[in-house]
Design an enzyme around this catalytic site. Structure first.
Site, PDB file in Angstrom:
ATOM      1  N   VAL A   1      51.352  12.556 -55.275  1.00 44.50           N
ATOM      2  CA  VAL A   1      50.418  13.376 -56.061  1.00 44.50           C
ATOM      3  C   VAL A   1      50.811  14.838 -55.888  1.00 44.50           C
ATOM      4  O   VAL A   1      50.829  15.340 -54.767  1.00 44.50           O
ATOM      5  CB  VAL A   1      48.955  13.170 -55.591  1.00 44.50           C
ATOM      6  CG1 VAL A   1      48.011  14.030 -56.434  1.00 44.50           C
ATOM      7  CG2 VAL A   1      48.549  11.703 -55.660  1.00 44.50           C
ATOM      8  N   HIS A   2      51.127  15.494 -56.999  1.00 43.10           N
ATOM      9  CA  HIS A   2      51.479  16.915 -56.866  1.00 43.10           C
ATOM     10  C   HIS A   2      51.182  17.753 -58.101  1.00 43.10           C
ATOM     11  O   HIS A   2      51.214  18.982 -58.044  1.00 43.10           O
ATOM     12  CB  HIS A   2      52.967  17.067 -56.532  1.00 43.10           C
ATOM     13  CG  HIS A   2      53.868  16.860 -57.715  1.00 43.10           C
ATOM     14  ND1 HIS A   2      54.248  15.612 -58.144  1.00 43.10           N
ATOM     15  CD2 HIS A   2      54.434  17.741 -58.566  1.00 43.10           C
ATOM     16  CE1 HIS A   2      55.034  15.735 -59.203  1.00 43.10           C
ATOM     17  NE2 HIS A   2      55.158  17.005 -59.491  1.00 43.10           N
ATOM     18  N   ARG A   3      50.880  17.138 -59.243  1.00 42.35           N
ATOM     19  CA  ARG A   3      50.659  17.908 -60.464  1.00 42.35           C
ATOM     20  C   ARG A   3      49.463  18.846 -60.321  1.00 42.35           C
ATOM     21  O   ARG A   3      48.460  18.498 -59.691  1.00 42.35           O
ATOM     22  CB  ARG A   3      50.419  16.970 -61.642  1.00 42.35           C
ATOM     23  CG  ARG A   3      51.628  16.144 -62.035  1.00 42.35           C
ATOM     24  CD  ARG A   3      52.548  16.897 -62.950  1.00 42.35           C
ATOM     25  NE  ARG A   3      53.683  16.060 -63.340  1.00 42.35           N
ATOM     26  CZ  ARG A   3      54.622  16.426 -64.196  1.00 42.35           C
ATOM     27  NH1 ARG A   3      54.584  17.628 -64.743  1.00 42.35           N
ATOM     28  NH2 ARG A   3      55.614  15.621 -64.489  1.00 42.35           N
TER      29      ARG A   3
END
Length: 360
Positions: free
Chosen positions: A210-212
């Site tokens: 998860v990084h957006r």
């Protein structure tokens, strides 16, 4: 022919591994690392592990706002281009490094090669969408990974210099995945702090990233995603991206997640192994959706849309809201049609086609 190649983020190192290996057989390449990803697990280890030539130049830009990061890259890349006088600049994907490279080159009339051109999510709130649209507009050679990408450009009136070469990431996945079975599971898990003791217990797992920005701009969103991971029917291996780390640490102070293994960012080969062996991948990464598809691992993407629409065929990839209930439902209860699968991303020869185009 001299080509300056710009890389700066983890997926671009992998793409460069596939392309530089072929490109350097016939062309001179100057590899420039902007430093957009700068710690060892997100950067240096990739050059070592994938046998990519070390960058000739590292701008060491590091983190910052979009404007600050892009501005520093523009200045640094322009100076390099004025000195090197290349025939082309080559950029990958949709990061700030991509846009900075393309802008710097176009301003001084150096032709731009955009690898992974034509992708569209049609969400201009995404920085990545802004970067890819703008880069396509100022590129001379637009090398598309799929026929869908070619069609997207045609709808926008871009037809000159457009080629469907297949996906260079597919080149890398097919090339490096052959190495995975040379080592036992214990080798990969022992390299990840916290997983070495879990090897006998982990027969099934999910892999998650998860990084957006749309998922990591509020601690509440990250909390929903972690709650979903904790409710799943198998442990979740979660390499924590630097952008997500502070929120994760805050949430772990007040919550005990006994179904999640929080680990540092992993190397490319380790990630390939974890994806190939997982029950499913759960991600908001564009690259991981595609890698999962190529490796025949089902995927749930925590986004409202995806630029890799081919992966949605037969529910091999399915979109989910950043809500615990929706993520759990999509991960555990999605029915996948195994018959609906195709080689949308080529046969592992995209880098060779790229070089053929440069010769023509």
């Amino acid at each position: 022919m001299k080509i300056v190649t710009i890389v700066g983020a983890r997926p671009q190192f992998v793409k460069a591994a596939a392309v530089s290996r072929i490109l350097r057989k016939t062309h001179e390449e100057v590899l420039v690392h902007t430093g957009q990803h700068y710690d060892r697990n997100m950067s240096e280890i990739f050059f070592d592990e994938l046998n990519i030539p070390k960058p000739d130049i590292n701008l060491r830009v590091g983190s910052g706002t979009h404007a600050k990061q892009t501005a520093e890259m523009l200045i640094g890349i322009e100076n390099i281009l004025l000195k090197e006088k290349p025939d082309y600049i080559l950029v990958y994907g949709d990061t700030n490094s991509t846009l900075a490279g393309a802008l710097a080159a176009s301003k001084i009339n150096v032709p731009v090669i955009h690898v992974e051109a034509g992708l569209r999510s049609y969400n201009m709130k995404m920085p990545e969408e802004q970067n890819r649209v703008l880069t396509d507009r100022i590129s001379s050679l637009l090398l598309c990974p799929t026929s869908t990408a070619v069609d997207n450009l045609k709808k926008e009136g871009i037809v000159s210099g457009v080629y469907n070469i297949g996906d260079v990431m597919c080149d890398a996945v097919l090339y490096y995945s052959k190495m995975l079975d040379e080592r036992p599971k214990e080798y990969y898990f022992s390299r990840l702090t916290g997983l070495d003791k879990a090897v006998p217990l982990l027969k099934d797992w999910y892999i998650a990233t998860v990084h957006r920005a749309e998922n990591t701009d509020m601690v509440e969103k990250v909390g929903e995603i972690l709650r979903a991971f904790d409710l799943l029917d198998a442990p979740v291996i979660f390499p924590v991206h630097p952008r997500t780390k502070d929120f994760v640490n805050t949430l772990r102070m007040n919550n005990f997640y006994d179904n999640i293994f929080f680990v540092e960012p992993v190397s490319y080969l380790d990630m390939l192994y974890l994806v190939k062996g997982a029950k499913k991948a759960i991600t908001d990464s564009g690259g991981l959706q595609k890698e999962a598809y190529i490796l025949n691992t089902p995927c749930v993407t925590i986004r409202d849309q995806t630029e890799w629409i081919e992966t949605l065929t037969g529910n091999h990839n399915i979109l989910a809201k950043p809500k615990a209930d929706d993520i759990v439902d999509k991960v555990m209860y999605t029915v996948i049609d195994e018959k609906k699968s195709n080689l949308y991303y080529g046969n592992g020869k995209a880098a060779e086609k790229l070089c053929e185009i440069l010769y023509s």
